[in-house]
Design an enzyme around this catalytic site. Structure first.
Site, mmCIF file in Angstrom:
data_model
loop_
_atom_site.group_PDB
_atom_site.id
_atom_site.type_symbol
_atom_site.label_atom_id
_atom_site.label_comp_id
_atom_site.label_asym_id
_atom_site.label_seq_id
_atom_site.Cartn_x
_atom_site.Cartn_y
_atom_site.Cartn_z
ATOM 1 N N LEU A 35 0.837 -1.206 0.000
ATOM 2 C CA LEU A 35 0.000 0.000 0.000
ATOM 3 C C LEU A 35 0.869 1.252 0.000
ATOM 4 O O LEU A 35 1.960 1.254 0.561
ATOM 5 C CB LEU A 35 -0.867 0.019 1.267
ATOM 6 C CG LEU A 35 -1.868 -1.111 1.441
ATOM 7 C CD1 LEU A 35 -2.472 -1.062 2.843
ATOM 8 C CD2 LEU A 35 -2.950 -1.017 0.373
ATOM 9 N N ASP A 78 2.446 -6.025 2.692
ATOM 10 C CA ASP A 78 2.941 -5.050 3.669
ATOM 11 C C ASP A 78 3.420 -5.691 4.973
ATOM 12 O O ASP A 78 3.662 -4.984 5.957
ATOM 13 C CB ASP A 78 1.827 -4.038 3.994
ATOM 14 C CG ASP A 78 1.616 -3.034 2.871
ATOM 15 O OD1 ASP A 78 2.525 -2.225 2.637
ATOM 16 O OD2 ASP A 78 0.558 -3.093 2.219
ATOM 17 N N ARG A 103 -4.376 -5.888 5.223
ATOM 18 C CA ARG A 103 -3.385 -6.214 6.255
ATOM 19 C C ARG A 103 -3.981 -6.975 7.439
ATOM 20 O O ARG A 103 -3.246 -7.429 8.321
ATOM 21 C CB ARG A 103 -2.704 -4.910 6.748
ATOM 22 C CG ARG A 103 -2.036 -4.130 5.614
ATOM 23 C CD ARG A 103 -0.969 -3.206 6.132
ATOM 24 N NE ARG A 103 0.019 -3.947 6.904
ATOM 25 C CZ ARG A 103 0.968 -3.386 7.646
ATOM 26 N NH1 ARG A 103 1.047 -2.075 7.691
ATOM 27 N NH2 ARG A 103 1.821 -4.117 8.322
ATOM 28 N N HIS A 180 0.563 7.650 9.658
ATOM 29 C CA HIS A 180 0.448 7.262 11.064
ATOM 30 C C HIS A 180 0.939 8.379 11.990
ATOM 31 O O HIS A 180 1.808 9.162 11.610
ATOM 32 C CB HIS A 180 1.317 6.024 11.346
ATOM 33 C CG HIS A 180 0.755 4.745 10.810
ATOM 34 N ND1 HIS A 180 1.499 3.874 10.037
ATOM 35 C CD2 HIS A 180 -0.464 4.167 10.960
ATOM 36 C CE1 HIS A 180 0.759 2.821 9.739
ATOM 37 N NE2 HIS A 180 -0.438 2.973 10.277
ATOM 38 N N CYS A 267 8.436 0.986 11.953
ATOM 39 C CA CYS A 267 7.458 0.027 11.393
ATOM 40 C C CYS A 267 8.014 -1.366 11.205
ATOM 41 O O CYS A 267 7.256 -2.331 11.164
ATOM 42 C CB CYS A 267 6.993 0.476 10.021
ATOM 43 S SG CYS A 267 6.970 2.210 9.752
HETATM 44 C C1 CIR Z 1 0.799 0.547 4.932
HETATM 45 O O1 CIR Z 1 0.243 1.427 4.265
HETATM 46 O O2 CIR Z 1 0.222 -0.083 5.821
HETATM 47 C C2 CIR Z 1 2.264 0.248 4.641
HETATM 48 N N1 CIR Z 1 2.503 0.460 3.252
HETATM 49 C C3 CIR Z 1 3.179 1.114 5.467
HETATM 50 C C4 CIR Z 1 3.056 0.871 6.934
HETATM 51 C C5 CIR Z 1 3.994 1.706 7.722
HETATM 52 N N2 CIR Z 1 3.915 1.377 9.082
HETATM 53 C C6 CIR Z 1 4.158 2.212 10.082
HETATM 54 O O3 CIR Z 1 4.357 3.396 9.872
HETATM 55 N N3 CIR Z 1 4.082 1.740 11.320
#
Ligand code: CIR
Length: 275
Positions: A35, A78, A103, A180, A267
């Site tokens: 994503l 992801d 997810r 986030h 992340c």
């Molecule tokens: C998403 O959109 O869920 C992933 N592409 C990126 C998640 C990043 N996670 C985070 O900042 N904790």
């Protein structure tokens, strides 16, 4: 409290950045379908992502962590961003409810892995949603930012679990243009937060010391303090200079591929202090 045993009451001094263990998951080839907020964003390159992930894991190990690296989950593009699926705090693991439909299924695999490390693994029991990227654990509280992935119902369910282990949750806002809450901040020490000017302006860190991210380097805001080292994503020279001048020991980690999917350093791991 009757639904699980108290593992450790509240957040111990230093434990917001003192860690012994981490869980990571390698990116799969499917990471190209991850994503991203901008449809114009280019796909990450899987081999480069894997190399950057190796460097990230090596840096966590140099910072003193015992790191478990899980195999890729190709069905979940992801899933390298393990932080969004669970919260490890006060000796328990809480399986969250990621707000992106693609997810949600990452939870089962995270639960399996965390059940090997934690005696107490609790499911967030709610219809709401919480992504780990919206959670900042400090030494006095847990802040949860509302976002497109995290809602008030989910945050309230998390608050109920945390109150059972003596931790207070505070709901805060997330500036609209980021994915986030923690895309715009990271904890430097027990009292000091590093954050973007936009996030500081919301007032959510009143009572903390704030070091503002240099203008133009907002993508460095998602730093991670691990034991004596602060991990900062590569390519942010003003941030390095600023934190060095403030006396922090900084290690840079390349995270250019993760950034293409709106991911940062926090992340890609779940971190905790073993009992
Ligand atoms: C998403 O959109 O869920 C992933 N592409 C990126 C998640 C990043 N996670 C985070 O900042 N904790």
């Amino acid at each position: 409290m009757d639904h699980f045993h108290i593992a450790r009451l509240s957040i111990e001094p230093g434990s917001s950045y003192r860690f012994s263990d981490a869980l990571c998951r390698k990116p799969g080839r499917s990471v190209v379908r991850g994503l991203r907020a901008s449809f114009a964003a280019v796909d990450p390159e899987p081999n480069a992502f894997a190399r950057e992930h190796d460097a990230y894991v090596a840096t966590l190990r140099r910072a003193g962590l015992n790191v478990t690296v899980l195999d890729p989950l190709e069905a979940f593009p992801d899933s390298v961003f393990v932080e969004d699926v669970a919260l490890c705090v006060a000796g328990i693991a809480i399986i969250l409810r990621p707000g992106a439909a693609s997810r949600f299924g990452e939870r089962d695999a995270a639960k399996d892995a965390l059940s090997r490390a934690f005696a107490t693994v609790v499911d967030l029991d709610t219809d709401g949603f919480v992504d780990g990227g919206d959670i900042l654990v400090t030494e006095r509280e847990v802040l949860v930012g509302a976002s497109t992935r995290t809602d008030a119902i989910g945050a309230d369910a998390l608050a109920s679990i945390l109150s059972d282990v003596g931790i207070q949750l505070r709901k805060v806002a997330t500036p609209g243009e980021i994915l986030h809450f923690k895309s715009a901040c990271g904890l430097l020490d027990a009292e000091t937060v590093f954050c973007t000017r936009a996030l500081a302006a919301t007032g959510c860190f009143t009572g903390y010391q704030i070091i503002e991210c240099p203008e133009g380097e907002e993508s460095a805001a998602n730093l991670v303090r691990i034991n004596d080292v602060v991990l900062v994503s590569a390519g942010h020279s003003s941030t390095l200079a600023l934190l060095g001048a403030e006396g922090y020991d900084v290690a840079t980690v390349p995270a250019f591929e993760a950034a293409k999917l709106d991911g940062g350093l926090s992340c890609m791991s779940l971190r905790w202090l073993a009992a």
